[in-house]
Design an enzyme around this catalytic site. Structure first.
Site, PDB file in Angstrom:
ATOM      1  N   GLU A 275       0.838  -1.208   0.000  1.00 42.02           N
ATOM      2  CA  GLU A 275       0.000   0.000   0.000  1.00 42.02           C
ATOM      3  C   GLU A 275       0.869   1.253   0.000  1.00 42.02           C
ATOM      4  O   GLU A 275       0.578   2.242  -0.691  1.00 42.02           O
ATOM      5  CB  GLU A 275      -0.909   0.022   1.236  1.00 42.02           C
ATOM      6  CG  GLU A 275      -1.935  -1.103   1.284  1.00 42.02           C
ATOM      7  CD  GLU A 275      -1.424  -2.341   2.019  1.00 42.02           C
ATOM      8  OE1 GLU A 275      -0.213  -2.649   1.919  1.00 42.02           O
ATOM      9  OE2 GLU A 275      -2.228  -3.004   2.690  1.00 42.02           O
TER      10      GLU A 275
ATOM     11  N   CYS B 184      -2.154  -2.925   7.320  1.00 42.73           N
ATOM     12  CA  CYS B 184      -1.599  -2.775   8.672  1.00 42.73           C
ATOM     13  C   CYS B 184      -1.913  -1.382   9.210  1.00 42.73           C
ATOM     14  O   CYS B 184      -2.344  -0.489   8.467  1.00 42.73           O
ATOM     15  CB  CYS B 184      -0.087  -3.023   8.654  1.00 42.73           C
ATOM     16  SG  CYS B 184       0.879  -1.627   8.022  1.00 42.73           S
TER      17      CYS B 184
HETATM   18  N1  THU Z   1       2.172  -6.520   3.996  1.00 42.16           N
HETATM   19  C1  THU Z   1       1.746  -5.652   3.036  1.00 42.16           C
HETATM   20  O1  THU Z   1       2.475  -5.336   2.092  1.00 42.16           O
HETATM   21  N2  THU Z   1       0.499  -5.143   3.140  1.00 42.16           N
HETATM   22  C2  THU Z   1      -0.414  -5.514   4.103  1.00 42.16           C
HETATM   23  O2  THU Z   1      -1.542  -5.035   4.073  1.00 42.16           O
HETATM   24  C3  THU Z   1      -0.027  -6.454   5.143  1.00 42.16           C
HETATM   25  C4  THU Z   1       1.389  -6.888   5.148  1.00 42.16           C
HETATM   26  C5  THU Z   1       3.504  -7.120   3.848  1.00 42.16           C
HETATM   27  C6  THU Z   1       4.566  -6.669   4.792  1.00 42.16           C
HETATM   28  C7  THU Z   1       5.518  -7.855   4.786  1.00 42.16           C
HETATM   29  O3  THU Z   1       6.381  -7.728   3.661  1.00 42.16           O
HETATM   30  C8  THU Z   1       4.618  -9.051   4.550  1.00 42.16           C
HETATM   31  O4  THU Z   1       3.404  -8.531   4.030  1.00 42.16           O
HETATM   32  C9  THU Z   1       4.331  -9.848   5.808  1.00 42.16           C
HETATM   33  O5  THU Z   1       3.883  -9.032   6.821  1.00 42.16           O
END
Ligand code: THU
Length: 136
Positions: A60, A91
Protein backbone atom coordinates in the site's frame (compact mmCIF):
# COMPACT_ATOMS: atom_id res chain seq x y z
CA UNK A 1 -16.62 -13.25 -3.78
CA UNK A 2 -17.94 -9.77 -4.59
CA UNK A 3 -19.03 -8.99 -8.15
CA UNK A 4 -17.70 -5.64 -9.29
CA UNK A 5 -17.77 -3.27 -12.25
CA UNK A 6 -15.24 -3.00 -15.05
CA UNK A 7 -13.11 -0.31 -13.45
CA UNK A 8 -12.73 -2.47 -10.38
CA UNK A 9 -11.61 -5.49 -12.37
CA UNK A 10 -8.89 -3.32 -13.87
CA UNK A 11 -7.83 -2.27 -10.37
CA UNK A 12 -7.74 -5.86 -9.12
CA UNK A 13 -5.71 -6.91 -12.17
CA UNK A 14 -3.18 -4.13 -11.49
CA UNK A 15 -2.84 -5.28 -7.87
CA UNK A 16 -2.41 -8.91 -8.93
CA UNK A 17 0.22 -7.91 -11.47
CA UNK A 18 2.16 -5.89 -8.89
CA UNK A 19 1.92 -8.82 -6.46
CA UNK A 20 3.68 -11.05 -8.97
CA UNK A 21 6.69 -8.74 -8.67
CA UNK A 22 6.63 -8.52 -4.87
CA UNK A 23 9.98 -8.97 -3.15
CA UNK A 24 9.09 -11.05 -0.10
CA UNK A 25 11.85 -13.64 0.37
CA UNK A 26 11.71 -13.47 4.18
CA UNK A 27 8.01 -13.75 4.95
CA UNK A 28 7.07 -15.54 1.74
CA UNK A 29 3.94 -13.38 1.87
CA UNK A 30 3.58 -11.46 -1.40
CA UNK A 31 1.21 -8.50 -1.43
CA UNK A 32 0.03 -6.23 -4.24
CA UNK A 33 -1.93 -3.01 -3.97
CA UNK A 34 -3.50 -0.74 -6.56
CA UNK A 35 -5.37 2.49 -6.14
CA UNK A 36 -7.34 4.76 -8.43
CA UNK A 37 -6.53 8.42 -7.96
CA UNK A 38 -8.48 11.59 -8.74
CA UNK A 39 -6.83 11.76 -12.17
CA UNK A 40 -8.56 8.46 -13.02
CA UNK A 41 -5.27 6.64 -13.27
CA UNK A 42 -4.21 3.49 -11.45
CA UNK A 43 -1.08 3.37 -9.29
CA UNK A 44 0.20 0.02 -8.06
CA UNK A 45 2.81 -1.26 -5.65
CA UNK A 46 4.16 -4.42 -4.05
CA UNK A 47 5.79 -5.17 -0.72
CA UNK A 48 9.56 -4.82 -0.70
CA UNK A 49 11.27 -6.69 2.12
CA UNK A 50 14.82 -6.26 3.33
CA UNK A 51 17.48 -8.39 5.02
CA UNK A 52 17.28 -5.77 7.79
CA UNK A 53 13.66 -6.78 8.44
CA UNK A 54 12.24 -3.49 9.79
CA UNK A 55 13.35 -1.72 6.61
CA UNK A 56 10.77 -3.58 4.53
CA UNK A 57 7.80 -1.68 3.11
CA UNK A 58 4.18 -2.61 2.43
CA UNK A 59 2.43 -2.78 -0.94
CA UNK A 60 0.00 0.00 0.00
CA UNK A 61 2.86 2.35 0.88
CA UNK A 62 4.48 1.65 -2.51
CA UNK A 63 1.22 2.38 -4.38
CA UNK A 64 0.80 5.67 -2.51
CA UNK A 65 4.40 6.66 -3.32
CA UNK A 66 3.76 5.97 -7.03
CA UNK A 67 0.64 8.16 -6.91
CA UNK A 68 2.49 11.03 -5.24
CA UNK A 69 5.44 10.81 -7.64
CA UNK A 70 3.01 11.12 -10.57
CA UNK A 71 1.44 14.25 -9.09
CA UNK A 72 -1.92 12.86 -7.91
CA UNK A 73 -3.13 13.47 -4.35
CA UNK A 74 -6.47 11.71 -3.75
CA UNK A 75 -7.25 8.02 -3.32
CA UNK A 76 -10.68 7.19 -4.74
CA UNK A 77 -10.46 3.46 -3.96
CA UNK A 78 -7.76 0.97 -3.19
CA UNK A 79 -7.40 -2.80 -3.56
CA UNK A 80 -4.99 -4.94 -1.59
CA UNK A 81 -4.42 -8.53 -2.69
CA UNK A 82 -2.58 -11.31 -0.88
CA UNK A 83 -2.71 -15.07 -0.44
CA UNK A 84 -3.77 -17.06 2.61
CA UNK A 85 -7.19 -17.66 4.10
CA UNK A 86 -7.29 -14.62 6.37
CA UNK A 87 -8.30 -11.21 5.04
CA UNK A 88 -5.23 -9.11 4.26
CA UNK A 89 -6.48 -5.84 5.70
CA UNK A 90 -3.90 -3.03 5.66
CA UNK A 91 -1.60 -2.78 8.67
CA UNK A 92 -1.99 0.09 11.12
CA UNK A 93 0.73 2.23 9.55
CA UNK A 94 -0.75 1.82 6.08
CA UNK A 95 -4.24 2.72 7.33
CA UNK A 96 -2.80 6.01 8.49
CA UNK A 97 -0.95 6.54 5.19
CA UNK A 98 -4.10 5.81 3.18
CA UNK A 99 -6.12 8.12 5.40
CA UNK A 100 -3.86 11.07 4.56
CA UNK A 101 -5.06 11.00 0.94
CA UNK A 102 -8.60 9.66 1.41
CA UNK A 103 -12.04 10.84 2.43
CA UNK A 104 -13.87 8.94 5.21
CA UNK A 105 -15.87 6.99 2.61
CA UNK A 106 -12.90 5.90 0.50
CA UNK A 107 -13.33 2.16 0.01
CA UNK A 108 -10.62 -0.41 0.64
CA UNK A 109 -11.23 -3.71 -1.17
CA UNK A 110 -9.51 -6.77 0.30
CA UNK A 111 -8.83 -9.46 -2.28
CA UNK A 112 -7.33 -12.92 -2.53
CA UNK A 113 -5.88 -14.41 -5.72
CA UNK A 114 -9.43 -15.24 -6.87
CA UNK A 115 -10.87 -11.79 -6.39
CA UNK A 116 -12.36 -9.36 -3.89
CA UNK A 117 -13.50 -10.88 -0.62
CA UNK A 118 -14.69 -7.90 1.41
CA UNK A 119 -14.68 -4.12 1.45
CA UNK A 120 -14.39 -1.50 4.16
CA UNK A 121 -14.31 2.27 4.26
CA UNK A 122 -11.15 3.85 5.61
CA UNK A 123 -13.29 5.33 8.43
CA UNK A 124 -14.20 1.76 9.47
CA UNK A 125 -10.57 0.65 9.37
CA UNK A 126 -9.30 3.73 11.18
CA UNK A 127 -12.01 5.29 13.35
CA UNK A 128 -11.47 8.62 15.12
CA UNK A 129 -8.37 9.13 13.02
CA UNK A 130 -5.91 11.98 13.11
CA UNK A 131 -5.45 13.72 9.78
CA UNK A 132 -4.39 16.93 8.03
CA UNK A 133 -7.48 18.79 9.38
CA UNK A 134 -6.29 18.21 12.93
CA UNK A 135 -3.30 20.44 12.28
CA UNK A 136 -5.41 23.47 11.30
N1 THU B 1 2.17 -6.52 4.00
C1 THU B 1 1.75 -5.65 3.04
O1 THU B 1 2.48 -5.34 2.09
N2 THU B 1 0.50 -5.14 3.14
C2 THU B 1 -0.41 -5.51 4.10
O2 THU B 1 -1.54 -5.03 4.07
C3 THU B 1 -0.03 -6.45 5.14
C4 THU B 1 1.39 -6.89 5.15
C5 THU B 1 3.50 -7.12 3.85
C6 THU B 1 4.57 -6.67 4.79
C7 THU B 1 5.52 -7.85 4.79
O3 THU B 1 6.38 -7.73 3.66
C8 THU B 1 4.62 -9.05 4.55
O4 THU B 1 3.40 -8.53 4.03
C9 THU B 1 4.33 -9.85 5.81
O5 THU B 1 3.88 -9.03 6.82
Amino acid sequence: MMSLGDGMNELVEAALQARRNAYAPYSGFSVGAALRAEDGRIYAGANVENAAYPSGTCAETAAIAAMIAAGARQIRELVVVAGGDALCTPCGGCRQRIREFATPGTTIYVAGPDGVRESFTIAELLPLSFGPENLK
